[in-house]
Design an enzyme around this catalytic site. Structure first.
Site, PDB file in Angstrom:
ATOM      1  N   GLU A 293       0.887  -1.171   0.000  1.00  0.00           N
ATOM      2  CA  GLU A 293       0.000   0.000   0.000  1.00  0.00           C
ATOM      3  C   GLU A 293       0.913   1.205   0.000  1.00  0.00           C
ATOM      4  O   GLU A 293       1.759   1.368   0.880  1.00  0.00           O
ATOM      5  CB  GLU A 293      -0.907  -0.022   1.238  1.00  0.00           C
ATOM      6  N   CYS A 327      -2.165   8.143   4.622  1.00  0.00           N
ATOM      7  CA  CYS A 327      -2.231   7.829   3.197  1.00  0.00           C
ATOM      8  C   CYS A 327      -3.586   8.217   2.626  1.00  0.00           C
ATOM      9  O   CYS A 327      -3.704   8.498   1.437  1.00  0.00           O
ATOM     10  CB  CYS A 327      -1.998   6.334   2.978  1.00  0.00           C
TER      11      CYS A 327
END
Length: 541
Positions: A293, A327
């Protein structure tokens, strides 16, 4: 011998504690804030359960008070990394053959320890070493990590229970084997829960781990290792190896026993890793699993039918909680011209009340960014906006690193939808807005989809259902986690599996069975009860 089938179905998300004045959790975490904040830990490398000190050390500091050194940690070189491989491969012999429910019980015990004894410890470590407020630490290093361990046990049982059908005279089954070799976990600074999940999810499925923690989240990582030990984790299953990225890559991405990598971090780092692994592909026993990720340039898209107060609050929380170092943080927004004035005035009124400072002052909404490098990078983007005729800083824009790495919540309004702060990941408290003509809704949706290489999170705000349907369709590939009338942050384990595609990663969805299934290799087993004794078939008569 186990003669039961344990039921993992009744799993609920951990309750988020309030830390309001007078609560026990508030008093407990203050005790540990004082303890951790006033000592200098000597943090070793931990390989096969043994503490190793190389003498090559670095300092762990408090970002909002960078003269406060709370730990010195030892750095692993090539020799220690190879020791970790040996320890992981030795531990694997026993760990992968341990009954799966016994592995699950270790992590369920870890969850209970974190919900009780370790809650104030890990939260305080995260607050100090990573500059999180009490609430941001609670939802991360306590609740989310507890959820990962409890729900992953449930998901593991579901995976093992997924078995094929069998025809008369035979029995078919699928064995979900751990991967061959070791798994390398590389974790970021911004979520203690991510660090815990990166190291534990493959381990739960029978793999053994070499864990490289972020250099700016060493203290919480060290306390996680203590928790694992107390929960009954066998030595060598998870090996704690602080090291440089280059040393890790050069040593482990070419090793014959490299079985996979579980990564969260920057897109550029992930690209480099993938290239290195690809160049060494002939060295490995099996094709390694690459799960990552990476970055995000997460959007909030507003339709003219949206409620302006709701939008303003979502932008403030989504952009500035934990200093925008998520994020999933809202980093760009598209606002219809007819709503701009209302949204701006509401945002400014809210931001004007935000307090920023030491996390020990519970009235602060924000604290410092993680380190000097982040401070310089983020302020560099703000300076670029200040010097451009295509951008205007409408809120904030100031910074000060004399005591801590503090940057004001900053809002930039641009006339060019491709201005650098609309396209590049900043990873800080900076939100860039583009105001579009109301009648160019679909055209601007396409602009949003094509502007960024990332596709992690995004949201649409609208009361018009047709507008929501159009956005959901046109932004289908723009976000792996898509929110309707909500900020693009705050995914909950078991409720919103998290991950994105494009330059945001492999979209293997932490917080669901989809991530766990990446850490096994299926073997189909067919058993025939009455094998044939003649090669000839009936049609041949």
């Amino acid at each position: 011998m186990n003669n039961y089938l344990y039921n993992f179905k009744d799993v609920k998300n951990e309750t988020v504690l309030s830390y309001a004045p007078g609560t026990k959790e508030r008093e407990d975490v203050k005790v540990w804030l004082d303890k951790i904040g006033n000592e200098t830990l000597d943090i070793p490398i931990i390989i096969g359960g043994k503490e190793i000190r190389t003498g090559k050390t670095k300092k762990a500091v408090v970002p909002h008070d960078h003269q406060n050194v709370i730990a010195e940690y030892h750095i692993a070189g090539k020799e220690e990394l190879l020791m970790a491989v040996d320890a992981a491969m030795e531990a694997k012999k026993v760990w992968e053959n341990m009954p799966w429910d016994q592995r699950a019980f270790i992590f369920l015990r870890a969850a209970e320890l974190l919900a009780t004894k370790y809650r104030p410890i890990l939260n305080a470590a995260t607050m100090l070493n990573q500059s999180k407020t009490a609430y941001q630490a609670e939802i991360d290093s306590a609740c989310e990590l507890i959820d990962f361990w409890r729900f992953n046990a449930k998901f593991m049982a579901e995976i093992y229970g997924n078995q094929p059908s069998s025809s008369p005279g035979m029995l078919n089954r699928v064995e979900y084997r751990p991967l061959e070799g070791f798994i390398l976990a590389i974790s970021p600074f911004n979520f203690t829960a991510i660090a815990g999940n990166l190291s534990s999810a493959p381990a739960m499925m029978g793999n053994t781990i070499i864990w490289k923690p972020a250099s700016t989240a060493i203290v919480s990582g060290y306390y996680l290792m203590k928790l694992y030990k107390e929960a009954g984790m066998p030595d060598g299953v998870i090996n704690f190896v602080p090291s440089s990225g280059a040393t890790v890559g050069n040593t482990l991405f070419a090793h014959k026993h490299f079985g996979g990598v579980h990564f969260t971090g920057s897109t550029n780092t992930f690209l480099t890793m993938w290239k290195t692994i690809g160049a060494n592909i002939a060295n490995f026993k099996s094709y390694p699993r690459i799960v990552g990720e990476t970055g995000g340039k997460d959007f909030v898209f507003v339709h003219k039918s949206a409620d302006t107060k709701t939008v303003a609050t979502a932008l403030v929380r989504g952009s500035f909680e934990y200093q925008g170092q998520k994020c999933s943080a809202a980093s760009r927004a598209y606002i219809p011209a007819s709503l701009w004035d209302e949204i701006y005035s509401n945002m400014k009124a809210q931001i004007d009340t935000i307090k920023m400072g030491d996390v020990k002052d519970f009235s602060n909404f924000m604290s410092a960014v993680i380190d000097k490098a982040a401070f310089d990078s983020i302020t560099g983007y703000i300076k670029e906006a200040k010097n451009s005729d295509k951008a205007e800083i409408v809120i904030g824009g100031e910074s000060d690193d004399s005591k801590g790495y503090f940057i004001q919540p900053t809002v930039i309004k641009v006339t060019d939808p491709h201005f650098i702060t609309m396209e590049e990941e900043i990873f800080g408290p900076v939100l860039t807005l583009y105001v579009y003509d109301d009648d160019k809704y679909e055209e601007t949706l396409e602009l949003c989809d094509n502007t960024s290489p990332y596709a992690l999170t995004g949201s649409i705000f609208a009361n018009d259902r047709q507008a929501i349907m159009v956005a959901e369709d046109k932004l289908r590939n723009a976000a792996g986690n898509f929110y309707i009338n909500d900020k693009p942050t705050g995914a909950v384990v078991g409720q919103q599996p998290f991950g994105g595609a494009r330059a945001s990663g492999t979209n293997d969805k932490a917080g669901s069975y989809l991530n766990l299934i990446r850490w096994v290799s299926a073997r189909t087993i067919k058993e025939t009860f009455s094998p044939p004794t003649d090669y000839r078939y009936p049609f041949m008569d």
